[in-house]
Design a protein around this motif. Structure first.
Motif, mmCIF file in Angstrom:
data_model
loop_
_atom_site.group_PDB
_atom_site.id
_atom_site.type_symbol
_atom_site.label_atom_id
_atom_site.label_comp_id
_atom_site.label_asym_id
_atom_site.label_seq_id
_atom_site.Cartn_x
_atom_site.Cartn_y
_atom_site.Cartn_z
ATOM 1 N N ARG A 174 0.832 -1.198 0.000
ATOM 2 C CA ARG A 174 0.000 0.000 0.000
ATOM 3 C C ARG A 174 0.872 1.256 0.000
ATOM 4 O O ARG A 174 1.943 1.292 0.608
ATOM 5 C CB ARG A 174 -0.934 0.006 1.217
ATOM 6 N N SER A 186 0.864 5.421 0.762
ATOM 7 C CA SER A 186 0.221 6.563 1.412
ATOM 8 C C SER A 186 0.776 7.859 0.822
ATOM 9 O O SER A 186 1.992 8.010 0.663
ATOM 10 C CB SER A 186 0.485 6.568 2.920
ATOM 11 N N CYS A 233 1.247 11.706 1.671
ATOM 12 C CA CYS A 233 1.241 12.597 2.838
ATOM 13 C C CYS A 233 1.530 14.029 2.387
ATOM 14 O O CYS A 233 2.481 14.278 1.641
ATOM 15 C CB CYS A 233 2.296 12.167 3.846
ATOM 16 N N GLU A 272 -4.111 5.652 0.299
ATOM 17 C CA GLU A 272 -4.692 6.553 1.299
ATOM 18 C C GLU A 272 -4.042 7.920 1.154
ATOM 19 O O GLU A 272 -2.900 8.049 0.685
ATOM 20 C CB GLU A 272 -4.523 6.013 2.724
ATOM 21 N N GLU A 318 3.337 10.131 10.896
ATOM 22 C CA GLU A 318 2.947 9.262 12.009
ATOM 23 C C GLU A 318 1.568 8.635 11.808
ATOM 24 O O GLU A 318 1.251 7.613 12.428
ATOM 25 C CB GLU A 318 2.961 10.069 13.313
ATOM 26 N N ARG A 319 0.763 9.216 10.949
ATOM 27 C CA ARG A 319 -0.597 8.728 10.727
ATOM 28 C C ARG A 319 -0.742 7.904 9.463
ATOM 29 O O ARG A 319 -1.822 7.382 9.171
ATOM 30 C CB ARG A 319 -1.565 9.925 10.720
ATOM 31 N N ALA A 320 0.321 7.755 8.715
ATOM 32 C CA ALA A 320 0.291 6.960 7.486
ATOM 33 C C ALA A 320 0.367 5.474 7.814
ATOM 34 O O ALA A 320 1.162 5.054 8.660
ATOM 35 C CB ALA A 320 1.450 7.354 6.578
ATOM 36 N N THR A 321 -0.441 4.673 7.140
ATOM 37 C CA THR A 321 -0.465 3.224 7.392
ATOM 38 C C THR A 321 0.058 2.407 6.220
ATOM 39 O O THR A 321 0.128 1.181 6.314
ATOM 40 C CB THR A 321 -1.903 2.766 7.708
ATOM 41 N N ASP A 357 2.654 0.834 3.270
ATOM 42 C CA ASP A 357 4.011 0.274 3.294
ATOM 43 C C ASP A 357 5.033 1.311 2.841
ATOM 44 O O ASP A 357 6.180 1.307 3.290
ATOM 45 C CB ASP A 357 4.082 -0.957 2.384
ATOM 46 N N ASN A 399 7.760 3.050 4.973
ATOM 47 C CA ASN A 399 7.180 3.434 6.251
ATOM 48 C C ASN A 399 7.772 2.600 7.399
ATOM 49 O O ASN A 399 8.296 1.504 7.182
ATOM 50 C CB ASN A 399 5.661 3.251 6.207
ATOM 51 N N HIS A 400 7.671 3.115 8.596
ATOM 52 C CA HIS A 400 8.079 2.425 9.833
ATOM 53 C C HIS A 400 9.574 2.109 9.876
ATOM 54 O O HIS A 400 9.990 1.138 10.500
ATOM 55 C CB HIS A 400 7.283 1.124 10.018
#
Length: 248
Positions: free
Chosen positions: A5, A7, A9, A32, A73-76, A78, A136-137
């Motif tokens: 996925r 995101s 931002c 998203e 911080e609000r992105a989910t 990958d 992400n992460h």
């Protein structure tokens, strides 16, 4: 193969003139949309929600990095693509974004085309490579109150011969330096004030003087621009770094 996925931002404020074209340029390829609004008084929030975006309010604290990190911080997803409202992904490249989601890299750069002058013209651009896609992460976050940059050197292991960030053939068109935009938003006054505040910080980035030089150049104050770009070159040299070619 697992589905990955993506995101998108962004941080925004009073961007109704640009936001629809920006979000339309990524429609169908992002999973998203995370919008951080720092105090819009026009239709920006309404327009973002019409694209299915999640909109979060963030009181402006004079730090672009803080606002961007609030969104990260609000992105989910990958992967994260970060953009500004006055940008558009090239229509011929947009679907390449899906391919990068299966890359082995943790961060990737794209081709950023910055337009300047009265109207968008191919001969009136300055083109740079810009890190816009990140896994992400992984601990990536922005640093710097203005002209914020990602903390790449803190997250990635830097080999002895230096870090080379892989480039992907995706073009993003940026219209924020057009005369009409800089005049309407009074960007020069805002940016110069914020950048001079950055210089007061003990650990200010050697890029700060360069960004001040760019602001003065755009305002046709060429002597001041020359002085500050030389300060930037000196700062890089004093920190045992070869100054980036962009400065020269």
């Amino acid at each position: 193969m697992d589905f990955k996925r993506l995101s998108l931002c962004m941080i925004v404020k009073d961007e109704e003139a640009f936001i629809e074209k920006c979000l339309s340029s990524t429609k169908g390829v992002v999973d998203e949309i995370i919008i951080v609004d720092t105090g819009s008084s026009d239709r920006t929030v309404e327009l973002c929600k019409s694209f299915g975006a999640q909109v979060f309010e963030f009181p402006w604290n004079k730090s672009f990095a803080d606002a961007r990190n609030f969104g990260l911080e609000r992105a989910t997803g990958d992967w994260i693509l970060w953009m500004d409202a006055d940008e558009q992904v090239d229509a011929s490249d947009v679907y390449k974004l899906r391919d990068i989601l299966y890359s082995n890299e943790d961060i990737l750069s794209i081709h950023l085309i910055n337009y300047y002058g009265e109207r968008p013209e191919p001969e009136k651009t300055f083109d740079i490579v810009h890190t816009r896609l990140l896994r992400n992460h992984k601990g990536f976050k922005f640093q710097g109150k203005i002209h914020e940059m990602l903390n790449v050197e803190e997250v990635l292991t830097i080999p002895e011969d230096g870090l080379i960030i892989k480039h992907v053939p995706i073009k993003i068109h940026h219209y924020g330096y057009m005369n009409s935009v800089t005049e309407n938003k009074k960007k020069f006054e805002r940016n110069i004030t914020m950048l001079k505040e950055e210089l007061k910080q003990k650990d200010y980035s050697p890029w700060t003087h360069y960004h001040i030089a760019a602001e003065y150049y755009g305002n046709e104050e060429y002597s001041k621009a020359f002085d500050h770009v030389n300060h930037s070159i000196k700062d890089f040299l004093m920190r045992l770094h070869t100054p980036p070619s962009l400065l020269y």
